[in-house]
Design a protein around this motif. Structure first.
Motif, PDB file in Angstrom:
ATOM      1  N   LYS A  78       0.814  -1.215   0.000  1.00  0.00           N
ATOM      2  CA  LYS A  78       0.000   0.000   0.000  1.00  0.00           C
ATOM      3  C   LYS A  78       0.850   1.269   0.000  1.00  0.00           C
ATOM      4  O   LYS A  78       0.315   2.377   0.041  1.00  0.00           O
ATOM      5  N   GLY A  79       2.171   1.111  -0.019  1.00  0.00           N
ATOM      6  CA  GLY A  79       3.061   2.264  -0.133  1.00  0.00           C
ATOM      7  C   GLY A  79       3.906   2.567   1.084  1.00  0.00           C
ATOM      8  O   GLY A  79       4.717   3.496   1.044  1.00  0.00           O
ATOM      9  N   GLU A  80       3.782   1.808   2.158  1.00  0.00           N
ATOM     10  CA  GLU A  80       4.546   2.095   3.376  1.00  0.00           C
ATOM     11  C   GLU A  80       5.917   1.423   3.304  1.00  0.00           C
ATOM     12  O   GLU A  80       6.266   0.542   4.100  1.00  0.00           O
ATOM     13  N   ILE A  81       6.706   1.894   2.344  1.00  0.00           N
ATOM     14  CA  ILE A  81       7.987   1.237   2.060  1.00  0.00           C
ATOM     15  C   ILE A  81       9.033   1.492   3.152  1.00  0.00           C
ATOM     16  O   ILE A  81      10.049   0.798   3.199  1.00  0.00           O
ATOM     17  N   TRP A  82       8.796   2.478   4.005  1.00  0.00           N
ATOM     18  CA  TRP A  82       9.752   2.731   5.091  1.00  0.00           C
ATOM     19  C   TRP A  82       9.858   1.537   6.045  1.00  0.00           C
ATOM     20  O   TRP A  82      10.820   1.419   6.788  1.00  0.00           O
ATOM     21  N   ARG A  83       8.881   0.657   5.986  1.00  0.00           N
ATOM     22  CA  ARG A  83       8.905  -0.526   6.852  1.00  0.00           C
ATOM     23  C   ARG A  83      10.053  -1.469   6.518  1.00  0.00           C
ATOM     24  O   ARG A  83      10.413  -2.315   7.341  1.00  0.00           O
ATOM     25  N   PHE A  84      10.629  -1.333   5.317  1.00  0.00           N
ATOM     26  CA  PHE A  84      11.809  -2.122   4.976  1.00  0.00           C
ATOM     27  C   PHE A  84      12.988  -1.779   5.883  1.00  0.00           C
ATOM     28  O   PHE A  84      13.922  -2.571   6.014  1.00  0.00           O
ATOM     29  N   LEU A  85      12.949  -0.598   6.503  1.00  0.00           N
ATOM     30  CA  LEU A  85      14.003  -0.190   7.433  1.00  0.00           C
ATOM     31  C   LEU A  85      13.546  -0.253   8.883  1.00  0.00           C
ATOM     32  O   LEU A  85      14.248  -0.792   9.740  1.00  0.00           O
ATOM     33  N   THR A  86      12.363   0.278   9.156  1.00  0.00           N
ATOM     34  CA  THR A  86      11.942   0.434  10.554  1.00  0.00           C
ATOM     35  C   THR A  86      11.713  -0.889  11.270  1.00  0.00           C
ATOM     36  O   THR A  86      11.823  -0.952  12.505  1.00  0.00           O
TER      37      THR A  86
END
Length: 229
Positions: A78-86
């Motif tokens: 859905k676009g929450e690509i920051w989760r690849f880091l967080t």
């Protein structure tokens, strides 16, 4: 305990006694440790805050992991690509946190000393993201996921490359310690139920490959010691 036993057994068994030390031994006092390894300390503090926050304010680890940036395939799509880091700063349980953090503290210090804090921070983020990508494409278990073990295996991958590339720059004690970590890591990955094999393997491969490319791009790295700041 492993560090102490190896230190006692292999004392003085170095390729260059005058130039080498125990890479993974922690000898600094707290103030000097914070000054010398700010990125390592920051990783520990952020992960600790999240762990404490989950214990104090959440009844369900699953909901807490989502709130604190856990890796969830549907949310990433859905676009929450920051989760690849967080996702790499939270953990699935208190035991998971207590298992991973000593490993990160031990392995991060020599690399932060070797590469410098700014460059090491980029390396750690790259390892976390690459491990997360491996999980996204290859993990078939349940989500969400969290944990620093992917980055930790990435650090082991980097040290494995160093042992092969620079054998004369690493003490026999540290070579054995790295080998033990590698063997224990493989056993733990293969025989622990519901573990993300793709995350661990992806982290290790990413670390090994990243160290290889850095060694090509930075020729001066050959002149840098693993043992001195």
């Amino acid at each position: 305990m492993i560090l102490y036993l190896f230190k006692k057994k292999y004392r003085g068994n170095f390729s260059n006694k005058g130039d080498m030390d125990y890479m993974f031994a922690i000898r600094e006092n707290l103030i000097k440790f914070i000054k010398n390894y700010p990125v390592t300390i920051l990783i520990f503090i952020v992960s600790s805050i999240i762990a404490i926050g989950i214990i104090l304010f959440f009844e369900s680890y699953k909901n807490a992991i989502i709130v604190f940036g856990g890796l969830d395939k549907e949310l990433i799509e859905k676009g929450e690509i920051w989760r690849f880091l967080t996702y790499a700063f939270g953990h699935m349980s208190l035991f998971h946190f207590l298992l991973n953090m000593p490993l990160i503290l031990i392995l991060s210090r020599p690399l932060e000393r070797y590469y410098g804090s700014i460059f090491f921070s980029l390396i750690y983020m790259a390892l976390s993201i690459s491990s997360g990508i491996f999980i996204y494409y290859f993990y078939q278990g349940s989500y969400p996921l969290a944990g620093s073990s992917g980055a930790g295996y990435g650090l082991i991958g980097m040290f494995t490359f160093f042992v092969l590339k620079y054998p004369n720059k690493i003490s026999s004690y540290d070579k054995r310690f790295i080998l033990i970590l590698l063997v224990l890591g493989i056993i733990f990955t293969l025989y622990t139920p519901d573990i993300s094999i793709s995350g661990h393997l992806g982290g290790f491969i990413s670390g090994f490959v990243l160290a290889f490319f850095i060694s090509i791009l930075n020729k001066n790295q050959n002149k840098v010691s693993f043992y001195h700041i």
